[in-house]
Write an enzyme that holds these catalytic residues in place. Structure first.
Site, short mmCIF file in Angstrom:
data_model
loop_
_atom_site.label_atom_id
_atom_site.label_comp_id
_atom_site.label_asym_id
_atom_site.label_seq_id
_atom_site.Cartn_x
_atom_site.Cartn_y
_atom_site.Cartn_z
N HIS A 98 4.90 -61.36 -44.34
CA HIS A 98 5.20 -61.87 -45.68
C HIS A 98 5.17 -60.71 -46.68
CE1 HIS A 98 4.73 -66.47 -45.37
NE2 HIS A 98 5.16 -65.98 -44.24
N TYR A 123 1.07 -70.39 -54.50
CA TYR A 123 -0.22 -70.71 -55.13
C TYR A 123 0.11 -71.37 -56.45
CZ TYR A 123 -2.60 -67.51 -51.87
OH TYR A 123 -3.11 -66.90 -50.75
N PRO A 171 -11.60 -69.38 -50.91
CA PRO A 171 -10.44 -68.98 -50.10
C PRO A 171 -9.19 -68.56 -50.89
CG PRO A 171 -10.79 -71.35 -49.96
CD PRO A 171 -11.94 -70.80 -50.72
N LYS A 203 -9.46 -63.78 -48.44
CA LYS A 203 -10.24 -62.57 -48.13
C LYS A 203 -11.32 -62.74 -47.06
CE LYS A 203 -8.22 -59.58 -50.50
NZ LYS A 203 -7.06 -59.84 -49.65
N TYR A 216 -4.53 -58.21 -53.05
CA TYR A 216 -4.12 -59.24 -52.08
C TYR A 216 -3.85 -58.63 -50.70
CZ TYR A 216 -2.09 -63.59 -50.38
OH TYR A 216 -1.85 -64.74 -49.67
P1 RFL Z 1 -17.52 -68.10 -38.48
O1 RFL Z 1 -16.06 -68.23 -38.24
O2 RFL Z 1 -18.21 -69.13 -39.27
O3 RFL Z 1 -18.20 -67.97 -37.06
C1 RFL Z 1 -19.60 -68.01 -36.89
C2 RFL Z 1 -19.91 -68.50 -35.48
O4 RFL Z 1 -21.33 -68.52 -35.27
C3 RFL Z 1 -21.68 -69.73 -34.63
N1 RFL Z 1 -23.10 -70.02 -34.93
C4 RFL Z 1 -24.10 -69.80 -34.07
N2 RFL Z 1 -24.13 -69.30 -32.83
C5 RFL Z 1 -25.33 -69.21 -32.20
N3 RFL Z 1 -26.49 -69.60 -32.78
C6 RFL Z 1 -26.52 -70.12 -34.02
N4 RFL Z 1 -27.67 -70.51 -34.57
C7 RFL Z 1 -25.29 -70.22 -34.72
N5 RFL Z 1 -24.94 -70.68 -35.95
C8 RFL Z 1 -23.61 -70.55 -36.07
C9 RFL Z 1 -20.71 -70.75 -35.18
O5 RFL Z 1 -20.58 -71.88 -34.33
C10 RFL Z 1 -19.43 -69.94 -35.27
O6 RFL Z 1 -18.67 -70.01 -34.07
O7 RFL Z 1 -17.87 -66.68 -39.18
P2 RFL Z 1 -17.15 -65.26 -39.00
O8 RFL Z 1 -16.93 -64.91 -37.56
O9 RFL Z 1 -17.93 -64.33 -39.85
O10 RFL Z 1 -15.69 -65.45 -39.62
C11 RFL Z 1 -15.50 -65.69 -40.99
C12 RFL Z 1 -14.24 -66.55 -41.21
O11 RFL Z 1 -14.31 -67.67 -40.37
C13 RFL Z 1 -14.09 -66.98 -42.67
O12 RFL Z 1 -14.43 -65.93 -43.55
C14 RFL Z 1 -12.65 -67.42 -43.00
O13 RFL Z 1 -12.29 -68.55 -42.29
C15 RFL Z 1 -12.50 -67.71 -44.50
N6 RFL Z 1 -11.17 -68.22 -44.87
C16 RFL Z 1 -10.10 -67.36 -45.03
N7 RFL Z 1 -10.24 -66.04 -44.80
C17 RFL Z 1 -9.16 -65.20 -44.90
O14 RFL Z 1 -9.32 -63.98 -44.70
N8 RFL Z 1 -7.89 -65.66 -45.21
C18 RFL Z 1 -7.67 -66.97 -45.44
O15 RFL Z 1 -6.51 -67.34 -45.66
C19 RFL Z 1 -8.80 -67.88 -45.39
N9 RFL Z 1 -8.62 -69.19 -45.61
C20 RFL Z 1 -10.98 -69.59 -45.09
C21 RFL Z 1 -9.68 -70.06 -45.46
C22 RFL Z 1 -12.02 -70.50 -44.92
C23 RFL Z 1 -11.80 -71.85 -45.15
N10 RFL Z 1 -12.90 -72.73 -44.96
C24 RFL Z 1 -12.82 -73.92 -44.25
C25 RFL Z 1 -14.24 -72.28 -45.28
C26 RFL Z 1 -9.45 -71.39 -45.70
C27 RFL Z 1 -10.51 -72.29 -45.58
C28 RFL Z 1 -10.20 -73.73 -45.90
C1 PHB Z 2 -4.22 -70.80 -45.09
O1 PHB Z 2 -3.07 -70.71 -44.64
O2 PHB Z 2 -5.08 -71.51 -44.56
C2 PHB Z 2 -4.58 -70.04 -46.31
C3 PHB Z 2 -3.68 -69.13 -46.84
C4 PHB Z 2 -3.99 -68.42 -48.00
C5 PHB Z 2 -5.20 -68.64 -48.62
C6 PHB Z 2 -6.12 -69.53 -48.08
C7 PHB Z 2 -5.80 -70.25 -46.93
O3 PHB Z 2 -5.49 -67.97 -49.76
#
Ligand code: RFL
Ligand code: PHB
Length: 390
Positions: A72, A201, A293, A297, A385
């Site tokens: 993108h 957005y 989100p 990041k 970004y």
């Molecule tokens: P995770 O993915 O939460 O993984 C942590 C793992 O640890 C396990 N765990 C345990 N294991 C053993 N013992 C315990 N006591 C434990 N407690 C927990 C869990 O089961 C899990 O498997 O953390 P990690 O690896 O640091 O990764 C971080 C990312 O997942 C997170 O920052 C992103 O998803 C955030 N995020 C986005 N980030 C981006 O860079 N670009 C995006 O577009 C973006 N969109 C988003 C997002 C997060 C969202 N939500 C739902 C919070 C969109 C959404 C809606």
């Molecule tokens: C997504 O596709 O889940 C997504 C994309 C951009 C964002 C957050 C979430 O800023």
């Protein structure tokens, strides 16, 4: 059991760290509370910075994201029904982001780990870590009813916001910074073509909207909703109707609806725990910090922590050097706070905020007018970004 680096959590942080260390000849064992299938059903991030994609290449797991990820070169800001394109490539000297789901990143890393025959204990219950402020850190857990002890040189806390690692650090050794927003994102995934080739957005009087995607046939949409909303109260029809009301006319016209594959509400939070190292325990990714989100990041910050941590550990084992370990926390936090600032700023700019709505709306309008009319401000937006340098 014994390993060199015990990794708690098999999300993207833990798996990527395991893969980078494996390629440097360092032993790891991963403990994960959930099953592998459960980890793969969590629908989260969608946008990878170029630096994150490069780190996946360095880890030897970049082939599929290079083949299937969508490049993108820009995205749109839709302000009260008028779309403005942010040309990332032109504004950043040729950089662009990759749309490739976190689920796929995780799947690629899990497959690589399984192919290399590296140990991951899924469904690990009652995980506890101890003595990480000494030379002999270790962990205990229960797997298939059996109690296990694991000794390690280091422990990497990659266990997310609700994990056990940060919670095991004495409260007086941590400083926490937190802001909870009074709204969340209701997300819906569907096998329908996206309304646009690029992400939109959208700021709207009824609330923020994001039109994202996973592929040319799979869409991901988000709606700003009050924290009091419950996902059970949102039928697919209600979601699509509300989305359509908030879209610009062209997008509303192109919207294709269909049954949801997943629907959930995520609260929005800014959070940082300082420092990110205590003796032989390191925190990485969501275990140490959360961003709302809006700036895409979270996963990318997790990847940059893992880059610094893998370098520090490789340096330690190869050169017996303590330098990377000593600087880990400050190197990460300097990048983390810049991403916190950007994510907070973009969130504040595009969401409806309840307090002082009239005043807030005028400030948002003034700031948006300024940003969209200033080449310098657009560069700041684009540069953040696509990701600041590591
Ligand atoms: P995770 O993915 O939460 O993984 C942590 C793992 O640890 C396990 N765990 C345990 N294991 C053993 N013992 C315990 N006591 C434990 N407690 C927990 C869990 O089961 C899990 O498997 O953390 P990690 O690896 O640091 O990764 C971080 C990312 O997942 C997170 O920052 C992103 O998803 C955030 N995020 C986005 N980030 C981006 O860079 N670009 C995006 O577009 C973006 N969109 C988003 C997002 C997060 C969202 N939500 C739902 C919070 C969109 C959404 C809606
Ligand atoms: C997504 O596709 O889940 C997504 C994309 C951009 C964002 C957050 C979430 O800023």
């Amino acid at each position: 059991m014994r390993t060199q680096v015990l990794i708690v959590g098999a999300g993207p942080s833990g798996l990527l760290l395991g893969q980078l260390l494996h390629r440097a000849g360092i032993d790891t064992l991963i403990l994960e509370r959930q099953s592998g299938e459960h980890v793969l059903t969590r629908i989260r991030a969608g946008v990878l910075e170029p630096g994150t994609a490069e780190l996946m290449d360095e880890a030897g797991v970049g082939a599929r994201l290079r083949a299937e990820g969508l490049v993108h070169d820009g995205f749109a800001l839709a302000i009260d029904g008028v779309r403005h394109r942010i040309d990332l490539r032109a504004l950043t000297g040729g950089r662009s982001v990759l749309v490739y789901g976190q689920t796929e990143v995780t799947r690629d890393l899990m497959s690589a780990r399984a192919e290399a025959g590296l140990p991951t204990l899924y469904d690990a219950a009652e995980v506890r870590i101890a003595d990480f402020d000494t030379e002999r850190p270790h962990a205990h857990c229960v797997v298939n009813g059996a109690a296990i002890r694991i000794d390690a040189d280091f422990i990497a806390g990659c266990d997310g916001f609700h994990g056990v690692c940060r919670a095991s650090v004495p409260a007086d050794a941590l400083r926490l910074f937190e802001k909870v927003y009074p709204f969340g994102w209701l997300g819906l995934l569907s096998d329908t073509p996206p309304v646009s080739d690029e992400l939109i957005y959208g700021r709207h009087p009824r609330g923020f909207t994001l039109c994202s995607m996973r592929s040319p046939t799979r869409s991901r949409y988000y709606l700003q909703v009050p924290l009091t909303e419950r996902v059970q109260h949102w039928s697919d029809d209600r979601f699509w109707a509300e989305l359509r009301r908030r879209l610009d006319p062209e997008a509303a016209d192109r919207l294709v609806t269909g049954p949801s594959l997943e629907k959930s509400i995520a609260p929005l939070r800014s959070f940082v725990a300082e420092p990110m190292r205590f003796g032989r325990l390191f925190l990485a990714g969501d275990a140490a910090h959360i961003v709302p989100p809006t700036g895409a990041k979270g996963l990318n910050l997790a990847a940059s922590d893992v880059r610094y941590l893998s370098q520090a550990l490789i340096e330690h084992y190869r050169e017996r050097s303590q330098a990377g370990i000593d600087h880990y926390s400050s190197r990460c936090l300097s990048r983390v706070w810049k991403a916190e600032r950007f994510s907070w700023w973009l969130t504040s700019l595009l969401h409806n905020v309840d307090q002082e709505p009239a005043f807030q709306a005028r400030l948002q309008q003034a700031e948006l007018d300024y940003v969209l009319g200033s080449e310098a401000a657009l560069r700041v937006l684009a540069e953040n970004y696509v990701g600041l340098p590591v």
